[in-house]
Design a protein around this motif. Structure first.
Motif, mmCIF file in Angstrom:
data_model
loop_
_atom_site.group_PDB
_atom_site.id
_atom_site.type_symbol
_atom_site.label_atom_id
_atom_site.label_comp_id
_atom_site.label_asym_id
_atom_site.label_seq_id
_atom_site.Cartn_x
_atom_site.Cartn_y
_atom_site.Cartn_z
ATOM 1 N N GLU A 32 1.831 8.899 7.308
ATOM 2 C CA GLU A 32 0.793 7.869 7.392
ATOM 3 C C GLU A 32 1.421 6.553 7.866
ATOM 4 O O GLU A 32 0.897 5.880 8.755
ATOM 5 N N ILE A 43 0.848 -1.186 0.000
ATOM 6 C CA ILE A 43 0.000 0.000 0.000
ATOM 7 C C ILE A 43 0.885 1.238 0.000
ATOM 8 O O ILE A 43 1.815 1.346 0.801
ATOM 9 N N GLN A 63 -6.910 9.254 6.184
ATOM 10 C CA GLN A 63 -6.271 8.758 4.960
ATOM 11 C C GLN A 63 -5.935 7.274 5.082
ATOM 12 O O GLN A 63 -6.083 6.505 4.124
ATOM 13 N N LEU A 64 -5.500 6.860 6.266
ATOM 14 C CA LEU A 64 -5.200 5.442 6.471
ATOM 15 C C LEU A 64 -6.453 4.594 6.284
ATOM 16 O O LEU A 64 -6.422 3.525 5.688
ATOM 17 N N ARG A 99 -9.022 5.304 4.474
ATOM 18 C CA ARG A 99 -9.374 5.308 3.060
ATOM 19 C C ARG A 99 -8.564 4.220 2.332
ATOM 20 O O ARG A 99 -9.062 3.531 1.450
ATOM 21 N N LYS A 100 -7.301 4.056 2.736
ATOM 22 C CA LYS A 100 -6.425 3.113 2.029
ATOM 23 C C LYS A 100 -6.520 1.685 2.561
ATOM 24 O O LYS A 100 -6.305 0.722 1.827
ATOM 25 N N LEU A 101 -6.824 1.546 3.861
ATOM 26 C CA LEU A 101 -6.763 0.216 4.484
ATOM 27 C C LEU A 101 -8.133 -0.318 4.903
ATOM 28 O O LEU A 101 -8.233 -1.435 5.388
ATOM 29 N N LEU A 139 1.863 4.619 1.114
ATOM 30 C CA LEU A 139 1.561 5.514 2.232
ATOM 31 C C LEU A 139 2.607 6.620 2.275
ATOM 32 O O LEU A 139 3.773 6.401 1.932
#
Ligand code: CA
Length: 221
Positions: free
Chosen positions: A155, A149, A197-198, A200-202, A151
């Motif tokens: 992040e 991912i 943001q984390l 959103r990504k994870l 980051l």
């Protein structure tokens, strides 16, 4: 950019491996026979070698043997067919770092490659896992379901600190102290922005909010 030498004469497998490694952010140089692999190894630095054993113009074992004779310690992950047990043993004896048996899953190959790189870099920092996420502090990399991912530094820092706390709740202040400085953004909600943001990504479940207290990642401590 880190470059991996792939020595594989099977075109389909070669292309698939090149694509998989490329998606993980590695540059791949591919050679199809033993002699050209030996030549390119002399002149170029690679972070690792993925080495098929059955090759034209010599075997993978020849490539490995000449590397180790030259005291070239580049990590080598051998790719072998299921029926080549004796070759596998000879490969490990000849100085391979690990081997993987065809047919294999892309994720298994990547995991073994990462493990070999971690070991040989001498940074034996344990990989932290919770839910579907792996955090590798040694490589400053996080993975979701085995996929790397992207980051930002901050992040990643927040995720790492939360994972290292193993479920203990950390306050926003504690997390803010961990952030890389040099940025302009020092506001009270900067941690909340990174957590957003984390997520959103994870996905939502990895960084848990404890209302009024802070955040945790891991089962409640
Ligand atoms: Ca082959």
């Amino acid at each position: 950019m880190d470059t991996i030498l792939l020595v594989e004469d099977d075109h389909m497998l070669g292309r698939a491996l090149t694509a998989a490694l490329g998606q993980e952010g590695w540059r791949v140089v591919r050679h199809e026979d033993a002699r050209s692999a030996q030549a390119v190894l002399v002149d170029h630095g690679f972070v690792a070698v993925l080495l098929d054993l059955g090759l034209a113009r010599g075997s993978g074992l020849d490539v490995l043997a000449t590397m180790r004779e030259r005291h070239d310690a580049t990590p080598v992950l051998i790719i072998t067919a299921r029926d080549q047990l004796s070759d596998r043993i000879r490969g490990l004896d000849a100085g391979a770092d690990d081997y993987i048996v065809k047919p294999f899953q892309r994720d298994e190959m990547l995991a073994r490659l990462r493990a070999v790189l971690r070991r040989t870099r001498g940074k034996v920092t344990p990989v932290l896992r919770w839910r579907d996420v792996e955090v590798d502090p040694g490589a400053s990399t996080a993975y979701l379901n085995g996929k790397r991912i992207g980051l930002s530094a901050n992040e990643f820092r927040i995720l790492q600190v939360l994972f290292e706390a193993r479920g203990r709740v950390l306050s926003r202040d504690q997390l803010q102290h961990c952030l890389c400085r040099g940025g302009t953004e020092v506001g009270s909600n900067v941690v909340a922005v990174y957590v957003h943001q984390l997520r959103r990504k994870l996905g939502d479940g990895v960084v848990v909010t404890e209302v009024g207290l802070g955040y945790r990642a891991g089962d409640e401590a």
